[in-house]
Design a protein around this motif. Structure first.
Motif, PDB file in Angstrom:
ATOM      1  N   LYS A 317       0.807  -1.219   0.000  1.00 14.65           N
ATOM      2  CA  LYS A 317       0.000   0.000   0.000  1.00 14.65           C
ATOM      3  C   LYS A 317       0.844   1.274   0.000  1.00 14.65           C
ATOM      4  O   LYS A 317       0.368   2.340  -0.356  1.00 14.65           O
ATOM      5  CB  LYS A 317      -0.965  -0.012   1.184  1.00 14.65           C
ATOM      6  N   THR A 318       2.102   1.157   0.482  1.00 15.51           N
ATOM      7  CA  THR A 318       2.964   2.348   0.551  1.00 15.51           C
ATOM      8  C   THR A 318       4.203   2.214  -0.326  1.00 15.51           C
ATOM      9  O   THR A 318       4.925   3.185  -0.530  1.00 15.51           O
ATOM     10  CB  THR A 318       3.453   2.569   1.991  1.00 15.51           C
ATOM     11  N   SER A 319       4.473   1.005  -0.794  1.00 13.42           N
ATOM     12  CA  SER A 319       5.704   0.675  -1.530  1.00 13.42           C
ATOM     13  C   SER A 319       6.959   0.852  -0.678  1.00 13.42           C
ATOM     14  O   SER A 319       8.069   0.944  -1.196  1.00 13.42           O
ATOM     15  CB  SER A 319       5.823   1.513  -2.819  1.00 13.42           C
ATOM     16  N   LYS A 320       6.743   0.892   0.653  1.00 16.39           N
ATOM     17  CA  LYS A 320       7.875   1.068   1.570  1.00 16.39           C
ATOM     18  C   LYS A 320       8.045  -0.146   2.475  1.00 16.39           C
ATOM     19  O   LYS A 320       7.121  -0.938   2.651  1.00 16.39           O
ATOM     20  CB  LYS A 320       7.628   2.289   2.458  1.00 16.39           C
ATOM     21  N   ARG A 321       9.217  -0.231   3.100  1.00 19.14           N
ATOM     22  CA  ARG A 321       9.423  -1.221   4.150  1.00 19.14           C
ATOM     23  C   ARG A 321       8.502  -0.868   5.321  1.00 19.14           C
ATOM     24  O   ARG A 321       8.097   0.280   5.488  1.00 19.14           O
ATOM     25  CB  ARG A 321      10.866  -1.208   4.637  1.00 19.14           C
ATOM     26  N   PHE A 322       8.203  -1.863   6.177  1.00 15.74           N
ATOM     27  CA  PHE A 322       7.266  -1.593   7.276  1.00 15.74           C
ATOM     28  C   PHE A 322       7.615  -2.330   8.554  1.00 15.74           C
ATOM     29  O   PHE A 322       7.014  -2.088   9.591  1.00 15.74           O
ATOM     30  CB  PHE A 322       5.841  -1.956   6.846  1.00 15.74           C
ATOM     31  N   ILE A 323       8.603  -3.237   8.502  1.00 18.06           N
ATOM     32  CA  ILE A 323       8.873  -4.063   9.684  1.00 18.06           C
ATOM     33  C   ILE A 323      10.291  -4.608   9.583  1.00 18.06           C
ATOM     34  O   ILE A 323      10.843  -4.731   8.491  1.00 18.06           O
ATOM     35  CB  ILE A 323       7.825  -5.212   9.781  1.00 18.06           C
ATOM     36  N   LYS A 324      10.854  -4.946  10.730  1.00 18.86           N
ATOM     37  CA  LYS A 324      12.147  -5.628  10.780  1.00 18.86           C
ATOM     38  C   LYS A 324      12.013  -6.981  10.097  1.00 18.86           C
ATOM     39  O   LYS A 324      11.311  -7.866  10.609  1.00 18.86           O
ATOM     40  CB  LYS A 324      12.531  -5.803  12.258  1.00 18.86           C
ATOM     41  N   GLU A 325      12.693  -7.151   8.968  1.00 17.77           N
ATOM     42  CA  GLU A 325      12.563  -8.395   8.214  1.00 17.77           C
ATOM     43  C   GLU A 325      13.037  -9.603   9.011  1.00 17.77           C
ATOM     44  O   GLU A 325      12.530 -10.709   8.818  1.00 17.77           O
ATOM     45  CB  GLU A 325      13.363  -8.312   6.896  1.00 17.77           C
ATOM     46  N   THR A 326      14.012  -9.390   9.904  1.00 14.78           N
ATOM     47  CA  THR A 326      14.513 -10.500  10.718  1.00 14.78           C
ATOM     48  C   THR A 326      13.823 -10.563  12.084  1.00 14.78           C
ATOM     49  O   THR A 326      14.319 -11.212  12.995  1.00 14.78           O
ATOM     50  CB  THR A 326      16.044 -10.402  10.911  1.00 14.78           C
ATOM     51  N   GLY A 327      12.715  -9.868  12.215  1.00 13.89           N
ATOM     52  CA  GLY A 327      11.959  -9.911  13.471  1.00 13.89           C
ATOM     53  C   GLY A 327      11.317 -11.275  13.668  1.00 13.89           C
ATOM     54  O   GLY A 327      11.290 -12.106  12.756  1.00 13.89           O
ATOM     55  N   ASN A 328      10.774 -11.499  14.870  1.00 16.38           N
ATOM     56  CA  ASN A 328      10.189 -12.814  15.122  1.00 16.38           C
ATOM     57  C   ASN A 328       8.870 -12.974  14.357  1.00 16.38           C
ATOM     58  O   ASN A 328       8.350 -12.046  13.753  1.00 16.38           O
ATOM     59  CB  ASN A 328      10.041 -13.085  16.627  1.00 16.38           C
ATOM     60  N   ARG A 329       8.356 -14.192  14.380  1.00 15.85           N
ATOM     61  CA  ARG A 329       7.192 -14.520  13.562  1.00 15.85           C
ATOM     62  C   ARG A 329       5.974 -13.668  13.891  1.00 15.85           C
ATOM     63  O   ARG A 329       5.237 -13.264  13.004  1.00 15.85           O
ATOM     64  CB  ARG A 329       6.835 -15.995  13.786  1.00 15.85           C
ATOM     65  N   LYS A 330       5.774 -13.437  15.170  1.00 18.14           N
ATOM     66  CA  LYS A 330       4.578 -12.702  15.576  1.00 18.14           C
ATOM     67  C   LYS A 330       4.644 -11.262  15.076  1.00 18.14           C
ATOM     68  O   LYS A 330       3.679 -10.727  14.540  1.00 18.14           O
ATOM     69  CB  LYS A 330       4.420 -12.724  17.096  1.00 18.14           C
ATOM     70  N   VAL A 331       5.802 -10.659  15.262  1.00 20.11           N
ATOM     71  CA  VAL A 331       6.010  -9.278  14.823  1.00 20.11           C
ATOM     72  C   VAL A 331       5.690  -9.150  13.328  1.00 20.11           C
ATOM     73  O   VAL A 331       4.985  -8.242  12.896  1.00 20.11           O
ATOM     74  CB  VAL A 331       7.476  -8.864  15.110  1.00 20.11           C
ATOM     75  N   ARG A 332       6.209 -10.092  12.557  1.00 18.55           N
ATOM     76  CA  ARG A 332       6.018 -10.004  11.110  1.00 18.55           C
ATOM     77  C   ARG A 332       4.585 -10.329  10.696  1.00 18.55           C
ATOM     78  O   ARG A 332       3.975  -9.620   9.900  1.00 18.55           O
ATOM     79  CB  ARG A 332       7.015 -10.941  10.396  1.00 18.55           C
ATOM     80  N   ALA A 333       4.029 -11.421  11.264  1.00 18.43           N
ATOM     81  CA  ALA A 333       2.671 -11.814  10.874  1.00 18.43           C
ATOM     82  C   ALA A 333       1.666 -10.728  11.263  1.00 18.43           C
ATOM     83  O   ALA A 333       0.796 -10.356  10.467  1.00 18.43           O
ATOM     84  CB  ALA A 333       2.296 -13.146  11.524  1.00 18.43           C
ATOM     85  N   ASP A 334       1.789 -10.218  12.483  1.00 17.50           N
ATOM     86  CA  ASP A 334       0.861  -9.172  12.923  1.00 17.50           C
ATOM     87  C   ASP A 334       0.958  -7.952  12.017  1.00 17.50           C
ATOM     88  O   ASP A 334      -0.055  -7.324  11.693  1.00 17.50           O
ATOM     89  CB  ASP A 334       1.149  -8.763  14.374  1.00 17.50           C
ATOM     90  N   ALA A 335       2.173  -7.615  11.615  1.00 16.93           N
ATOM     91  CA  ALA A 335       2.369  -6.428  10.778  1.00 16.93           C
ATOM     92  C   ALA A 335       1.735  -6.623   9.399  1.00 16.93           C
ATOM     93  O   ALA A 335       1.125  -5.701   8.854  1.00 16.93           O
ATOM     94  CB  ALA A 335       3.856  -6.119  10.646  1.00 16.93           C
ATOM     95  N   ILE A 336       1.850  -7.825   8.843  1.00 18.26           N
ATOM     96  CA  ILE A 336       1.250  -8.079   7.526  1.00 18.26           C
ATOM     97  C   ILE A 336      -0.276  -8.080   7.636  1.00 18.26           C
ATOM     98  O   ILE A 336      -0.968  -7.463   6.822  1.00 18.26           O
ATOM     99  CB  ILE A 336       1.770  -9.405   6.915  1.00 18.26           C
ATOM    100  N   VAL A 337      -0.815  -8.746   8.687  1.00 16.04           N
ATOM    101  CA  VAL A 337      -2.274  -8.763   8.874  1.00 16.04           C
ATOM    102  C   VAL A 337      -2.793  -7.333   9.044  1.00 16.04           C
ATOM    103  O   VAL A 337      -3.852  -6.972   8.522  1.00 16.04           O
ATOM    104  CB  VAL A 337      -2.666  -9.657  10.068  1.00 16.04           C
ATOM    105  N   ALA A 338      -2.027  -6.507   9.760  1.00 19.85           N
ATOM    106  CA  ALA A 338      -2.440  -5.114   9.993  1.00 19.85           C
ATOM    107  C   ALA A 338      -2.515  -4.328   8.680  1.00 19.85           C
ATOM    108  O   ALA A 338      -3.367  -3.450   8.524  1.00 19.85           O
ATOM    109  CB  ALA A 338      -1.495  -4.435  10.978  1.00 19.85           C
ATOM    110  N   ILE A 339      -1.621  -4.628   7.744  1.00 18.06           N
ATOM    111  CA  ILE A 339      -1.679  -3.978   6.423  1.00 18.06           C
ATOM    112  C   ILE A 339      -2.967  -4.379   5.715  1.00 18.06           C
ATOM    113  O   ILE A 339      -3.621  -3.566   5.072  1.00 18.06           O
ATOM    114  CB  ILE A 339      -0.460  -4.381   5.545  1.00 18.06           C
ATOM    115  N   GLY A 340      -3.317  -5.636   5.842  1.00 14.25           N
ATOM    116  CA  GLY A 340      -4.546  -6.117   5.217  1.00 14.25           C
ATOM    117  C   GLY A 340      -4.359  -6.567   3.771  1.00 14.25           C
ATOM    118  O   GLY A 340      -5.334  -6.793   3.056  1.00 14.25           O
ATOM    119  N   ALA A 341      -3.115  -6.679   3.343  1.00 16.01           N
ATOM    120  CA  ALA A 341      -2.824  -7.135   1.977  1.00 16.01           C
ATOM    121  C   ALA A 341      -1.446  -7.798   1.991  1.00 16.01           C
ATOM    122  O   ALA A 341      -0.599  -7.458   2.821  1.00 16.01           O
ATOM    123  CB  ALA A 341      -2.840  -5.961   1.016  1.00 16.01           C
ATOM    124  N   PRO A 342      -1.234  -8.741   1.073  1.00 19.18           N
ATOM    125  CA  PRO A 342       0.038  -9.471   1.090  1.00 19.18           C
ATOM    126  C   PRO A 342       1.257  -8.568   0.879  1.00 19.18           C
ATOM    127  O   PRO A 342       1.255  -7.712  -0.017  1.00 19.18           O
ATOM    128  CB  PRO A 342      -0.112 -10.447  -0.084  1.00 19.18           C
TER     129      PRO A 342
END
Lengths: 506, 506
Positions: A317-342
């Motif tokens: 949605k922003t074409s930008k980075r949004f999360i620590k790529e090496t963060g733990n699973r929860k951090v990453r999954a929650d961040a993607i769900v929050a975006i609402g798009a893959p």
């Protein structure tokens, strides 16, 4: 004072087992007219990492007549479709790769990801036994390890990947050893009730043989006596929508799961019926590395975990980075769900070929994923941006920034971790994957102590009942780190065997 | 197929009740040699908000022979020491104060604080019945409401405070009504076992009368038959260290609790023993407004919740603000625990006298707190800084900034909420309180449906067993908003009475 009352067990799937008073002094009594159809020493429920680990350890300890049952028509449970790597801290393979690691570091990583609620005594056992367990798998079981890989949330690379790149690399040698040792593995056998004697000890089960998974009431009832007790190694409940929405109403049937269809958790419920405590049931892990472009666990996770730190993950949605790529699973999954798009992750061909293909992912898996559109190849950043409908100029700047951080090995924005062999993403071709989370692992489950004994709601062990692996809770707390569960399953399965071996019966 | 086996109940505290198979067709059977000592209609366990709400509603529905038991020597449980305000959305009192509110807004506030895991069907009942429940308390029970106050996390002020400033303002009129209606309240009666018949219905309890709380084994065993079933309204487990550390190992005995000593949760465990599911057990709320300068719930919370938005909360290690003062309880408590030292909140005399004294806090409570050093008065900011060893120049700048935000009604730093009557903290005297969290509320507990029926691990109601209030889980999810629990307890206590009234027995 001891009081008597009659009680009734039901044979349907909605059964409620009887609980005997702890400490009461009467002998076990089978249902009227029923007889034990079979007697084993340790009865293991489940043929995944935990169950087979327990079965093999029991054999090495000299136990005879071990019986392993599984409700499914094939062995391996969810483990056989796992990513195929196990956490171990301080191995020879790590030393060869110049990785400094030790039990304390693994222990502190587990507790950190656990968010303060992990059970330290369980994490300690995993950390302390990780190397000897890895060596046992390699030397006794014959598992072929090929590389040490990195998974998000760990301090160092310590995930020991097998040649096969899937859990089959562990399960198949374990099954072969079971066969070699004459350990009986009985498939299509579903356990309906744990049988508890009047001293409060688990002494066997009521089960159905010739069960067919898609026909819940199918199979013929048998009573199996277990003189060394019963091990619940039957996995989690990711595929049980009622169970997971009870604890986390967000995880409706609209969410799919990476798990095999048998991950329905009924043995956790059965343990609850005989007084077992459950903990952390609402911590249900979404895998942040699954792709909406394929089903189940799929191929994407094999690549994604080796791409983090080598390329940016982009919010569509922003074409930008949004999360620590090496963060733990929860951090990453929650961040993607929050975006609402893959989200989209990508890296250049050099990194991809160096870290992914032939490492976590076999050549033929890579070709398959390319063919299915799970992995996509782009000649340059512009065509990547066009395909995913990203703003090219924004993406270009983000990528330049990311490359700068890679070179400096420091990310002031999201604190991404970088590796010495990372090549900045300055020129194509690029390989990209879309990411949308799936229900992956149920961190909660039956409460156990460090001997793998099941605890009742008062915190006392239920005699003759053990649990290991994803059926249990406490090891991972809020967040499970990748490949720690494999260690958890095998180590606690083996611990359960040791405890059962010492059990005098009841 | 129905199978028989004997089973045994124990009389000690570590009892394990028998579970009968759901749907089995045999009549209930009391322990050999035992007889029912007493028969009631609805048996209510607990004399707090939920228990008394249920007892009164039962009476209004025309039920006779209601029996309310409590293990403690005095009535009121944890409710009687509660803060003395109840959430209601859309009342006449709010309208008079110019506050626009409605059920949907309360519903969405509860779900937002719940972090996605609250059970929407339960939250909906509370939201929908909050006004009629408030009116019932006022008109039928005779509760004296005096002011609408604000609690962190709510969208608007909707906490209806009673004259007495404590839960006694609800409990005492409820007890008086029980007396007026001849509802039997039997103290020092502890329930050891739920008695389940062979159809799987809860038909009574095994209890001990003349029990003394400090002597766990004390009392004489009695069997009480309950023709309309049993309501568990016995509260949470904040005072049970084993239970809370099982779910959250951080909450060791080093943490004190705001709760009365009887908040030990054994009825939750007893419900588990008969097959009840538990949910959200690891969400244990710390109260962010307790003071290390007093014990228990104390007086500080009465003041603090009316100070937020009127003055800054300061990190003693930086002399700066650190969190949204009007944030929810979890946000604030976690932030203070993360600092590792008590925070300081203060406001000027004008705000303090306007919002606290004579409002949530009576004049004599204010004087008591001043005398005990729980509330401290300072002529100016400099003496406040000196006393708490803060850096005066930093504090002065923080306070100036906060005052500016107050005037602009906008806080770009922490998004604190401000109110129209707030006076900037430009001159003294100031009133200040130190804050260190205590274990306050266990959000998790027995799973119920919207009829307050207890659900088993498969999600089916256990016939004849109801639960309400803090003994249950699901309403609040991750975070409970202040004064919503009082509404939860009374509303679901009353719902349980309606369900019991319709129950035909078993």
């Amino acid at each position: 004072m001891t009081l008597t009352r009659r009680n009734f067990l039901r044979s349907s799937a909605v059964s409620a087992a009887a609980i005997a008073g702890v400490g009461a002094s009467h002998a076990a009594e089978l249902p009227k007219g029923a007889e034990w159809n079979e007697t084993c020493s340790l009865l293991v429920i489940g043929t995944g990492f935990a169950g087979l680990g327990a079965a093999l350890e029991s054999h090495y300890l000299g136990m005879k007549d071990i019986l392993v049952v599984d409700k499914m028509p094939s062995a391996g449970g969810n483990s056989i479709i796992n990513g195929g790597a196990i956490a171990a801290a301080g191995t020879d393979m790590q030393a060869k790769a110049g990785i400094k690691d030790n039990a304390d570091l693994l222990y502190s990583d587990i507790l950190k990801a656990g968010g303060g609620i992990a059970h330290a005594n369980l994490a300690r056992r995993i950390a302390d036994e990780s190397v000897s367990n890895y060596e046992w798998l390699r030397d006794e079981v014959g598992v072929n390890f090929k590389a040490v890989t990195y998974h998000g949330g760990h301090s160092v690379p310590r995930s020991h990947a097998v040649q096969e790149n899937t859990g089959a690399g562990f399960i198949n040698p374990m099954l072969a050893k079971c066969k070699e040792f004459g350990i009986k593995i009985q498939l299509r056998t579903i356990v309906d009730d744990l049988i508890v004697n009047d001293k409060g000890c688990v002494v066997g089960v009521k089960a159905r043989i010739n069960h067919r998974f898609n026909r819940p009431d199918s199979g013929k009832v048998v009573y199996i006596r277990a003189t060394k007790g019963v091990l619940i190694a039957s996995g989690g409940f990711s595929q049980n929508v009622r169970m997971r929405t009870s604890h986390d109403p967000r995880l409706t049937k609209e969410f799919t799961s990476t798990n095999h269809p048998g991950a329905t958790g009924e043995m956790i419920q059965e343990a609850q019926q005989v007084g077992a405590n459950t903990i952390h049931m609402d911590w249900i892990q979404l895998g942040p590395w699954t792709s909406p472009d394929e089903n189940g666990f799929g191929l994407a996770p094999l690549a994604v975990e080796s791409m983090v730190g080598y390329g940016p993950m982009i919010n569509p949605k922003t074409s930008k980075r949004f999360i620590k790529e090496t963060g733990n699973r929860k951090v990453r999954a929650d961040a993607i769900v929050a975006i609402g798009a893959p989200a989209v992750i990508f890296t250049n061909e050099q990194n991809f070929m160096n870290k992914v293909v032939g490492k976590n992912m076999k050549q033929e898996q890579f070709e398959q994923a390319l063919k299915n559109g799970v992995i996509r190849k782009f000649d340059d950043l512009k065509s990547l941006a066009e395909f995913y409908k990203l703003d090219y100029s924004v993406l270009e700047k983000e990528t330049e920034k990311f490359n700068g951080y890679m070179k400096a090995k420091k990310d002031p924005e999201f604190d991404c971790m970088f590796f010495d062999d990372g090549v900045p993403n300055e020129k194509g071709p690029f390989y990209a994957i879309r990411l949308w989370p799936r229900v992956h692992h149920t961190m909660g489950g039956i409460e156990i102590n460090e001997q793998a004994q099941v605890l009742n709601v008062k915190g006392e062990p239920i005699s003759g009942l053990y649990a290991a692996g994803e059926a249990t809770g406490g090891v991972h707390g809020m967040v499970r780190l990748g490949t720690v569960a494999v260690a958890d399953c095998i180590i606690f399965g083996r611990i359960a065997a040791r405890t059962a071996n010492k059990w005098a019966g009841c």
